[in-house]
Design a protein around this motif. Structure first.
Motif, PDB file in Angstrom:
ATOM      1  N   LEU A 136      75.078  52.651  74.726  1.00  0.00           N
ATOM      2  CA  LEU A 136      75.967  50.976  74.247  1.00  0.00           C
ATOM      3  C   LEU A 136      75.904  50.894  72.986  1.00  0.00           C
ATOM      4  O   LEU A 136      75.519  50.917  72.492  1.00  0.00           O
ATOM      5  CB  LEU A 136      75.663  50.040  74.447  1.00  0.00           C
ATOM      6  N   LEU A 137      76.851  51.000  72.157  1.00  0.00           N
ATOM      7  CA  LEU A 137      77.538  50.632  70.778  1.00  0.00           C
ATOM      8  C   LEU A 137      77.746  49.092  70.253  1.00  0.00           C
ATOM      9  O   LEU A 137      79.395  48.693  71.221  1.00  0.00           O
ATOM     10  CB  LEU A 137      78.789  51.393  70.192  1.00  0.00           C
ATOM     11  N   ILE A 138      77.153  48.403  70.307  1.00  0.00           N
ATOM     12  CA  ILE A 138      77.748  46.867  69.851  1.00  0.00           C
ATOM     13  C   ILE A 138      78.379  47.242  68.335  1.00  0.00           C
ATOM     14  O   ILE A 138      77.691  46.678  67.619  1.00  0.00           O
ATOM     15  CB  ILE A 138      76.092  45.984  70.184  1.00  0.00           C
ATOM     16  N   SER A 139      79.411  46.137  68.466  1.00  0.00           N
ATOM     17  CA  SER A 139      80.506  46.593  67.186  1.00  0.00           C
ATOM     18  C   SER A 139      81.251  44.465  66.762  1.00  0.00           C
ATOM     19  O   SER A 139      81.343  44.111  67.314  1.00  0.00           O
ATOM     20  CB  SER A 139      81.432  47.582  67.317  1.00  0.00           C
ATOM     21  N   SER A 140      81.952  44.864  65.704  1.00  0.00           N
ATOM     22  CA  SER A 140      82.378  43.496  65.685  1.00  0.00           C
ATOM     23  C   SER A 140      84.285  44.470  65.401  1.00  0.00           C
ATOM     24  O   SER A 140      84.274  44.937  63.853  1.00  0.00           O
ATOM     25  CB  SER A 140      81.551  42.550  64.470  1.00  0.00           C
ATOM     26  N   ALA A 141      84.798  42.913  65.328  1.00  0.00           N
ATOM     27  CA  ALA A 141      86.250  43.762  65.517  1.00  0.00           C
ATOM     28  C   ALA A 141      86.781  43.418  64.096  1.00  0.00           C
ATOM     29  O   ALA A 141      88.156  42.984  64.061  1.00  0.00           O
ATOM     30  CB  ALA A 141      87.296  43.462  66.365  1.00  0.00           C
ATOM     31  N   LYS A 142      86.102  41.760  63.796  1.00  0.00           N
ATOM     32  CA  LYS A 142      86.319  41.341  62.530  1.00  0.00           C
ATOM     33  C   LYS A 142      85.366  41.655  61.184  1.00  0.00           C
ATOM     34  O   LYS A 142      84.959  42.489  61.254  1.00  0.00           O
ATOM     35  CB  LYS A 142      86.131  40.212  63.380  1.00  0.00           C
ATOM     36  N   PHE A 143      85.525  40.937  59.652  1.00  0.00           N
ATOM     37  CA  PHE A 143      84.687  41.264  58.854  1.00  0.00           C
ATOM     38  C   PHE A 143      83.529  41.082  58.839  1.00  0.00           C
ATOM     39  O   PHE A 143      82.866  41.563  57.615  1.00  0.00           O
ATOM     40  CB  PHE A 143      85.175  41.026  57.544  1.00  0.00           C
ATOM     41  N   LEU A 144      82.681  40.350  59.502  1.00  0.00           N
ATOM     42  CA  LEU A 144      81.133  40.434  59.737  1.00  0.00           C
ATOM     43  C   LEU A 144      81.139  40.613  60.665  1.00  0.00           C
ATOM     44  O   LEU A 144      82.241  40.055  62.179  1.00  0.00           O
ATOM     45  CB  LEU A 144      80.953  39.113  59.337  1.00  0.00           C
ATOM     46  N   PHE A 145      79.839  40.905  61.277  1.00  0.00           N
ATOM     47  CA  PHE A 145      79.318  40.606  63.087  1.00  0.00           C
ATOM     48  C   PHE A 145      78.894  39.476  63.902  1.00  0.00           C
ATOM     49  O   PHE A 145      80.101  38.986  64.915  1.00  0.00           O
ATOM     50  CB  PHE A 145      77.560  41.285  62.495  1.00  0.00           C
ATOM     51  N   ILE A 146      78.371  38.620  62.714  1.00  0.00           N
ATOM     52  CA  ILE A 146      78.040  37.407  63.847  1.00  0.00           C
ATOM     53  C   ILE A 146      77.824  36.459  62.482  1.00  0.00           C
ATOM     54  O   ILE A 146      76.311  36.232  62.129  1.00  0.00           O
ATOM     55  CB  ILE A 146      77.311  37.444  64.946  1.00  0.00           C
ATOM     56  N   ALA A 147      78.378  35.645  62.660  1.00  0.00           N
ATOM     57  CA  ALA A 147      78.095  34.713  61.792  1.00  0.00           C
ATOM     58  C   ALA A 147      76.668  33.515  61.857  1.00  0.00           C
ATOM     59  O   ALA A 147      76.015  32.994  61.044  1.00  0.00           O
ATOM     60  CB  ALA A 147      79.240  33.432  61.121  1.00  0.00           C
ATOM     61  N   GLY A 148      76.767  33.620  63.013  1.00  0.00           N
ATOM     62  CA  GLY A 148      75.440  32.585  63.305  1.00  0.00           C
ATOM     63  C   GLY A 148      75.702  31.835  64.821  1.00  0.00           C
ATOM     64  O   GLY A 148      76.784  31.653  65.459  1.00  0.00           O
ATOM     65  N   ALA A 149      75.335  30.865  65.387  1.00  0.00           N
ATOM     66  CA  ALA A 149      76.043  29.369  66.221  1.00  0.00           C
ATOM     67  C   ALA A 149      76.648  28.790  65.909  1.00  0.00           C
ATOM     68  O   ALA A 149      76.576  28.391  65.182  1.00  0.00           O
ATOM     69  CB  ALA A 149      74.619  29.240  66.480  1.00  0.00           C
ATOM     70  N   ASP A 150      77.201  27.931  66.693  1.00  0.00           N
ATOM     71  CA  ASP A 150      78.421  27.092  66.256  1.00  0.00           C
ATOM     72  C   ASP A 150      77.876  25.766  66.066  1.00  0.00           C
ATOM     73  O   ASP A 150      77.575  25.337  67.588  1.00  0.00           O
ATOM     74  CB  ASP A 150      79.114  26.859  68.000  1.00  0.00           C
ATOM     75  N   ILE A 151      77.621  25.330  65.146  1.00  0.00           N
ATOM     76  CA  ILE A 151      76.960  24.295  64.894  1.00  0.00           C
ATOM     77  C   ILE A 151      77.763  22.361  65.360  1.00  0.00           C
ATOM     78  O   ILE A 151      76.628  21.763  65.498  1.00  0.00           O
ATOM     79  CB  ILE A 151      76.204  23.962  63.552  1.00  0.00           C
ATOM     80  N   THR A 152      78.812  22.809  65.739  1.00  0.00           N
ATOM     81  CA  THR A 152      80.006  22.007  65.696  1.00  0.00           C
ATOM     82  C   THR A 152      79.627  21.304  66.730  1.00  0.00           C
ATOM     83  O   THR A 152      79.728  20.866  67.661  1.00  0.00           O
ATOM     84  CB  THR A 152      81.663  22.681  64.805  1.00  0.00           C
ATOM     85  N   GLU A 153      78.742  23.059  68.069  1.00  0.00           N
ATOM     86  CA  GLU A 153      78.950  22.432  69.445  1.00  0.00           C
ATOM     87  C   GLU A 153      77.071  21.709  69.993  1.00  0.00           C
ATOM     88  O   GLU A 153      76.968  21.010  70.880  1.00  0.00           O
ATOM     89  CB  GLU A 153      78.494  23.550  69.985  1.00  0.00           C
ATOM     90  N   PHE A 154      76.468  21.401  68.041  1.00  0.00           N
ATOM     91  CA  PHE A 154      75.139  20.654  68.385  1.00  0.00           C
ATOM     92  C   PHE A 154      74.976  19.413  68.981  1.00  0.00           C
ATOM     93  O   PHE A 154      74.057  19.258  69.596  1.00  0.00           O
ATOM     94  CB  PHE A 154      74.314  21.010  67.079  1.00  0.00           C
ATOM     95  N   SER A 155      75.805  19.080  68.411  1.00  0.00           N
ATOM     96  CA  SER A 155      75.753  17.179  68.310  1.00  0.00           C
ATOM     97  C   SER A 155      75.890  16.444  70.368  1.00  0.00           C
ATOM     98  O   SER A 155      74.781  16.259  70.300  1.00  0.00           O
ATOM     99  CB  SER A 155      77.482  16.879  67.520  1.00  0.00           C
ATOM    100  N   SER A 156      77.026  17.691  71.206  1.00  0.00           N
ATOM    101  CA  SER A 156      76.323  17.276  72.188  1.00  0.00           C
ATOM    102  C   SER A 156      74.555  17.719  73.187  1.00  0.00           C
ATOM    103  O   SER A 156      74.864  16.856  74.015  1.00  0.00           O
ATOM    104  CB  SER A 156      77.445  18.777  72.821  1.00  0.00           C
ATOM    105  N   LEU A 157      74.122  17.790  72.370  1.00  0.00           N
ATOM    106  CA  LEU A 157      73.062  18.607  72.526  1.00  0.00           C
ATOM    107  C   LEU A 157      71.948  17.741  72.414  1.00  0.00           C
ATOM    108  O   LEU A 157      70.775  17.689  73.224  1.00  0.00           O
ATOM    109  CB  LEU A 157      72.706  20.149  71.979  1.00  0.00           C
ATOM    110  N   PHE A 158      71.851  16.885  71.063  1.00  0.00           N
ATOM    111  CA  PHE A 158      71.758  16.284  70.877  1.00  0.00           C
ATOM    112  C   PHE A 158      71.272  14.748  72.070  1.00  0.00           C
ATOM    113  O   PHE A 158      70.209  13.985  72.051  1.00  0.00           O
ATOM    114  CB  PHE A 158      71.744  15.085  69.494  1.00  0.00           C
TER     115      PHE A 158
END
Length: 221
Positions: free
Chosen positions: A56-78
């Protein structure tokens, strides 16, 4: 093969499969809930078709791999209970454990940046080929968050406790060359060819019969 809105699987020559990170409608890949769920679905497909897959090859079609988690979704976790938050964290953690346990070698082609959960995703692969200008790190500490998807454990096994603590407490991204010197990167290659070089690396691992299981065992020692 699996086709989602953030992740897709595509067949390559020689029994190889490529997991492509490509979050539609966004300029970067991020580990929002959609991406997490689709990576899980892709891993499930790979597990159920393991006899047909050589690597298995894991790659990105964008200019970066993964920027991290989507912190905008964190507020719902609180608003969730401790048990519900724990369940949420364990879900992607288990996905990465399943990815790491696939019965064939895995190589992550890391371009741009792999931060936070992006680095944790790359660490679940057996091998990492980094673009020469790539940056990797665990910057969650700057938000008061500890890595929750296995990064603290895998990083400690790979680079030692002292270096891992520095990474975990400073949150500062590190260069590809630093990653190579520490053994986090198996190769550093020109940025424009990171995906192709990672594919060649995977093909060589298979042709040489490299003991990828030993790489996994080292992370679990």
């Amino acid at each position: 093969m699996y086709q989602g809105s953030a992740v897709r699987l595509q067949s390559l020559d020689g029994g190889l499969v490529e997991l492509v990170l490509d979050l539609q409608g966004e300029s970067v890949n991020k580990l929002n809930q959609l991406t997490q769920d689709e990576i899980q679905q892709a891993v499930t497909w790979l597990s159920s078709h393991a006899s047909e897959v050589k690597g298995l090859l894991i790659s990105s079609a964008k200019f970066l791999f993964i920027a991290g988690a989507d912190i905008t979704e964190f507020s719902s976790l609180f608003n969730l209970s401790h048990a519900e938050i724990e369940k949420w964290a364990w879900k992607y953690h288990n996905t990465l454990c399943e990815l790491e346990a696939l019965p064939f070698p895995t190589v992550a082609a890391v371009n741009g940046v792999a931060l936070g959960g992006g680095l944790e995703t790359a660490l679940s692969a057996d091998y990492r080929v980094l673009a020469e200008d790539a940056k990797i790190g665990l910057p969650e500490v700057t938000l008061g968050i500890c890595p929750g998807w296995g990064g603290s454990v895998r990083l400690t096994r790979l680079v030692g406790a002292e270096t891992a603590v520095d990474w975990l407490l400073s949150g500062k991204p590190k260069s590809a060359e630093v990653a190579k010197s520490l053994g986090l990167a198996d190769a550093v290659v020109p940025s424009e060819s990171v995906r192709d070089e990672a594919l060649l690396f995977l093909q060589k691992v298979i042709a040489d019969g490299d003991d990828y299981q030993a790489k996994r065992d080292f992370k679990h020692a």
